[in-house]
Design a protein around this motif. Structure first.
Motif, short mmCIF file in Angstrom:
data_model
loop_
_atom_site.label_atom_id
_atom_site.label_comp_id
_atom_site.label_asym_id
_atom_site.label_seq_id
_atom_site.Cartn_x
_atom_site.Cartn_y
_atom_site.Cartn_z
N GLU A 38 0.86 -1.29 0.13
CA GLU A 38 -0.11 -0.09 -0.03
C GLU A 38 0.78 1.06 -0.08
OE1 GLU A 38 -3.18 2.35 2.96
OE2 GLU A 38 -2.98 0.11 3.05
N PRO A 62 2.14 4.87 0.73
CA PRO A 62 1.78 5.79 1.81
C PRO A 62 1.47 7.18 1.35
CG PRO A 62 4.20 5.55 1.38
CD PRO A 62 3.59 4.84 0.61
N TRP A 119 -7.63 9.72 7.79
CA TRP A 119 -6.72 8.98 6.87
C TRP A 119 -5.22 9.33 7.17
CZ3 TRP A 119 -7.29 5.12 3.13
CH2 TRP A 119 -6.00 4.90 2.17
N ARG A 168 -3.49 8.50 10.29
CA ARG A 168 -2.93 7.11 10.33
C ARG A 168 -1.81 6.60 9.66
NH1 ARG A 168 -3.24 2.87 6.89
NH2 ARG A 168 -4.58 4.06 5.41
N VAL A 169 -1.69 7.32 8.46
CA VAL A 169 -0.50 7.48 7.41
C VAL A 169 0.57 7.93 8.42
CG1 VAL A 169 0.53 8.00 5.46
CG2 VAL A 169 -1.98 7.13 5.56
N GLU A 210 1.10 8.35 11.22
CA GLU A 210 1.22 7.72 12.73
C GLU A 210 2.43 6.53 12.36
OE1 GLU A 210 2.23 6.38 16.55
OE2 GLU A 210 1.65 8.37 15.82
N GLN A 211 1.65 5.85 11.23
CA GLN A 211 2.28 4.55 10.68
C GLN A 211 3.97 4.95 10.36
OE1 GLN A 211 0.25 2.47 7.67
NE2 GLN A 211 1.65 1.08 7.26
N TYR A 212 4.11 5.84 9.78
CA TYR A 212 5.38 6.23 9.19
C TYR A 212 6.31 7.52 9.84
CZ TYR A 212 4.01 3.29 5.20
OH TYR A 212 3.44 2.28 4.62
N ARG A 213 5.87 7.49 11.12
CA ARG A 213 6.41 8.59 11.97
C ARG A 213 7.80 8.87 11.85
NH1 ARG A 213 4.20 5.01 15.63
NH2 ARG A 213 5.59 4.41 17.29
N ASP A 214 8.55 7.60 11.95
CA ASP A 214 10.01 7.54 11.94
C ASP A 214 10.73 8.06 10.74
OD1 ASP A 214 9.01 4.99 10.89
OD2 ASP A 214 10.75 3.89 11.42
#
Length: 251
Positions: A220, A222, A235, A238-239, A241-245
């Protein structure tokens, strides 16, 4: 010039340039988008850099609805846009040797990342050194530039080289030296630049390719959505947070 009004002539010129990059840079765009997709899939981070007006196309793909959330802006104080006063300082800073090294030393760029460097002329010290030093770090570099400058102007870097000479991939914007599409007998200088239109289109074509390539691989992409559509903020939250690093514009 033709009998058409300047607005129509400019739009025709821009459309012709867009057709050229569509047809002549198709393989390069595909390769660049694939490089970005590879970087995302391998856990790398994405960065874009441009000085002066070239920064506009870089900014256009950062925190952008419909764009890749992982694209970060690599900033150099004083050269991002024309907000610095006086505006001419930005042009002067592009010619300063060693500035790129200082920026990269304090940036989050690391081996395995990808950096898109946008420079219309590709002749100034800053973009040349940025590409040279980034590659030395193990960063993959995509250059977006007008290749014509390399044959019609001289480099301002001590090496005598241009941005295009230090990239893993180069996308040629096809912009003529001087970046002005129109002339009139009554106007003392050429006018109507098209580089922002074309370069922004190249950037969006590249990121669109990256998104589609990831999807084809079952990953998927980002992507961010517009905050002005229902559910957009949720939406994006969520994205992000998922890729915050791997996202640095939130810090």
């Amino acid at each position: 010039m033709s009998d058409r009004k300047p607005a129509g002539q400019f739009l025709d010129a821009a459309i012709d340039l867009l057709r050229r990059v569509r047809d002549e840079e198709a393989d390069g765009i595909e390769a660049a988008g694939t490089l970005l997709a590879d970087t995302v899939q391998r856990g790398g981070r994405l960065f874009a850099f441009g000085a002066g007006h070239s920064s506009l196309a870089a900014q256009d793909v950062v925190y952008r609805a419909g764009g890749l959330a992982l694209m970060n802006l690599l900033t150099v104080p004083g050269v991002v846009g024309v907000d610095v006063m006086p505006a001419t300082l930005g042009s002067a800073l592009e010619r300063v040797d060693g500035l790129a090294s200082a920026v990269l030393d304090s940036s989050p760029l690391r081996e395995g990342d990808a950096l898109v460097i946008i420079s219309l002329s590709g002749r100034n010290a800053l973009p040349v050194e940025m590409a040279m030093n980034a590659r030395a770090l193990g960063v993959r570099v995509i250059g977006v530039t007008s290749v014509a400058y390399a044959s019609e102007t001289t480099s301002r870097h001590s090496s005598g080289t241009f941005l295009k000479d230090h990239c893993d991939l180069v996308l040629d914007s096809k912009i003529a030296v001087g970046d002005a599409e129109l002339t009139l007998d009554t106007v003392p200088a050429p006018f109507a630049p098209a580089s922002t239109v074309v370069t922004s289109a190249l950037m969006q074509a590249m990121t669109a390719t990256a998104a589609a390539t990831l999807a084809d691989r079952g990953v998927e992409p980002p992507l961010l959505r517009s905050g002005n559509v229902d559910g957009g903020h949720e939406w994006n939250g969520r994205v992000l947070e998922q890729y915050r690093d791997r996202i640095f514009y939130r810090r």
